[in-house]
Scaffold this active site. Structure first.
Site: not given
Ligand code: IVH
Length: 697
Positions: A86, A118
């Site tokens: 990401l 996350k």
């Protein structure tokens, strides 16, 4: 927050930086160890990227910038679809810029976002064939990963069989919760191994270790669901059309663990503002989570938006990681100090080479007790992983064992009390001076005189030291038999100060039992527990007559705590008698004593913890947040909690579905936002004051 970038001056420094990063990544993915903490690693990678931007012709082929992050180990199981990384943002401005570029790319604002924590672990792909778990594969270099199917059965949240016989791949993060990490290090060191420095390293090492004499559990959280080549067409088609949030619901229905089961479930948000509010909420909840997160992942929710946005070679364009500040750093353990607390507990404290974590310089960290030091094999000079989140006192997670040089020294434990040189009672894990509370009399008296205990105005630490040094006070009860002449004989004690102190002591004598109990500093009890005990038993005599079983009737006192409290009260018996003789109040106003032990206690009028069944807040859990104003302005948080309990409610410090009312004063932040999100009733301090007007002192 802007994350600093390592400064790279020339080609030689660049080559060195690349080598350091490559080695760190290789060690990390090989066995979960790393000489760098995440922040140092990230800074170095960013420094490399910055240098490469200016020297495009000199980019090394092994540079970490050209790869999917963490792809140091190549495996032999190809991924059907690449497992991407990401891109990161670090501020609301950067996030907004990302949403703008996404909107430009897809030709309109993203219809909806999904906002998830996350998770700070390792990406894994779990393949299910006709509903049975058949293979576990690490991310590897993103195109192929390592087969770690040997860990099947040790990863909670990845069931052996799904609720439907479908063939799908579930992607997500494997991590260790804090409790699993503690357990893993205990087991590992008991088997003669070196402890892992942090939960993520522990998960990485455990995942890849093939021949271990023991197994330790880990946890999986899914964040992706995709078809496999043998998935039937109808399902494959459906998976391709579902929004991310719908895929997560489906994963949960299939029996896979997702963040929906946590305090920070994934949610959908329609606007950038809503996303940013959720980012704040998750950041505020981070310190209290039982597992590590290092940011928030924001994804365009709709499959159509994701498809139009597409992916680069490294990361999708439809998702972004909003990184939170690092909460862990590696530093050195320089020394261990042993401090005696007000109850005589001798507590070790780590002195660290000062290190900055999330804007604060950390010099000390808690070490629980000597057994904990031994268990973790900590040594002076060790590199240690230090964790600090929110306002919680920093803690050492573990020594970074592979950074040992051999010069580290054992930590010496005290042989006598470091304060008064008496012997040490080492029967319990927490060592205690044999003099108990009398060892640090100044600390225990100052605590007793404090605002939330007996609230004795004019009795600050200096005055307490004076009284103790003059030999006038040897315990708490002696305060109440001080004479005017004795006080006048002290330095800097004039008539007015003396009379004021005597008046304050007279008032202190009349405080409710809950305050007296708290002032005694019974180990294992604090302010709210003292209130619950006092309300439940109503008198000190009842408390002292209670055995461990009777104490367990009080909410929050379990089988372990109850006998410890009984033992503490027995130790304090002489002092309690002396206080009673000195005229100190030993009853709790408004509390009804519980029925005698022989009677049925199931319908006790006072309820568990003595919370009265009546009052405007009867049966309600109330949270107070922000600054109180109006009639409540002078009340400390403890006094607010007392008020809530007098009015029949229960006070709590955190907002949950069980919360009935949140009193939100000025400056209320995340608790208010959370209450709004959960649809919980809110009251201003003025509204609340009206509600409980009859119970205000
Ligand atoms: S989505 C194609 N969602 O963070 C999208 N990743 O730094 C890829 N991670 O490789 C991942 N929590 O290992 C996604 N809720 C979450 C995540 C998450 C943690 C990890 C994942 C990824 C890494 C990128």
């Amino acid at each position: 927050m802007t994350t600093p970038v390592a400064q790279i001056a020339d080609a030689a420094a660049y080559a060195q930086a690349v080598e350091t990063v490559v080695k760190a990544a290789a060690a990390y993915y090989a066995d979960g160890t790393s000489p760098l903490d995440d922040d140092s690693y990230d800074r170095l990678v960013r420094g490399i990227a910055a240098w490469e931007a200016d020297h495009r012709d000199q980019v090394r082929p092994d540079s970490p910038t050209g790869k999917v992050a963490g792809g140091a180990v190549e495996g032999d199981v190809p991924h059907t679809v690449p497992m991407l990384s990401l891109d990161n943002v670090f501020s609301p401005e950067q996030f907004t810029a990302w949403t703008t570029s996404l909107a430009r790319r897809i030709g309109h604002e993203a219809e909806r976002f999904c906002v998830e924590p996350k998770l700070d672990g390792l990406a894994i792909a779990a393949r299910y064939t006709r509903g049975r778990l058949t293979r576990l594969i690490t991310r590897g270099d993103g195109t192929a990963g390592e087969d770690v199917s040997h860990t099947m059965g040790t990863v909670e949240g990845l069931p052996e069989t799904l609720s439907q016989p479908v063939s799908v791949e579930v992607r997500g993060e494997v991590l260790m919760t804090n409790a699993q990490f503690e357990h893993a290090n205990e087991v590992r060191t008991a088997h003669g191994g070196q402890p892992f420095a942090n939960p993520r390293g522990a998960a990485a090492g455990t995942l890849r270790a093939k021949e271990r004499a023991y197994t330790v559990p880990m946890t999986f959280f899914g964040y992706g669901l995709l078809p496999l080549p043998d998935t039937d067409d109808a399902l494959a088609d459906r998976l391709g059309r579902l929004a991310h949030s719908e895929l997560m619901t489906l994963a949960g229905q299939l029996g896979v663990n997702t963040t929906a089961t946590t305090a920070v479930p994934g949610i959908t948000a329609a606007t950038t503002g809503e996303v940013l509010a959720r980012v704040q909420e998750i950041a505020a909840l981070r310190a209290g989570l039982p597992f590590g997160i290092d940011g928030i992942v924001v994804k365009a929710d709709l499959a159509a938006d994701q498809r139009t946005a597409g992916s680069g070679s490294r990361a999708p364009r439809w998702a972004i990681a909003y990184k939170l500040p690092a909460v862990e750093k590696i530093t050195r353990l320089l020394a261990v100090e042993w401090n005696v607390g007000r109850t005589g507990i001798i507590a070790p404290r780590a002195v660290l080479d000062p290190v900055e974590i999330d804007g604060s310089t950390i010099t000390y960290a808690t070490l629980h007790n000597p057994a904990d030091i031994t268990r973790r094999d900590l040594r002076l000079g060790d590199h240690v992983m230090v964790h600090r989140a929110g306002d919680v006192i920093p803690r050492i997670e573990a020594p970074v064992a592979h950074l040992r040089t051999g010069d580290e020294q054992p930590i010496a434990f005290p042989e006598v009390c470091p304060r008064c040189c008496s012997g040490i009672d080492t029967v319990q894990e927490r060592w205690r001076c044999e003099q108990g509370r009398n060892c640090h009399l100044v600390a225990s008296l100052s605590y007793a005189a404090g605002r939330d205990q007996l609230d004795i105005e004019g009795l600050g630490v200096t005055r307490v030291v004076q009284l103790v040094e003059a030999g006038l006070v040897a315990d708490l009860a002696d305060l109440f038999t001080l004479s005017r002449d004795q006080l006048l004989g002290l330095e800097r004690m004039g008539e007015t100060s003396t009379d004021n102190l005597l008046a304050a002591l007279a008032t202190a004598r009349t405080r409710p039992l809950s305050r007296v109990l708290c002032a005694l500093g019974v180990r294992g009890t604090g302010r709210s527990m003292s209130r619950r005990i006092a309300r439940h038993f109503a008198t000190m005599d009842n408390i002292r007559a209670a055995d461990a079983e009777a104490l367990q009737q009080v909410e929050g006192i379990g089988a372990e705590k109850a006998p410890a409290i009984v033992a503490e009260l027995a130790e304090l018996a002489g002092l309690i008698d002396k206080l009673t003789a000195a005229g100190v109040n030993m009853t709790e106003p408004g509390a009804t004593p519980p029925p005698a032990a022989s009677e049925d206690t199931s319908g006790a009028a006072a309820g568990s913890g003595g919370v009265p069944a009546s009052g405007p807040l009867a049966g309600m859990t109330v949270v107070v947040t922000g600054t109180m104003t109006g009639p409540l302005e002078q009340l400390s948080r403890n006094q607010m909690n007392e008020l809530i309990e007098r009015a029949g409610g229960r006070s709590s410090s955190s907002v949950s579905k069980k919360t009935a009312l949140v009193v939100a004063g000025e400056g209320a932040g995340s608790k208010r936002t959370k209450a709004e999100g959960l649809g919980i009733r809110l009251a201003t301090p003025d509204e609340f004051a009206l509600l409980v007007a009859d119970y205000l002192d």
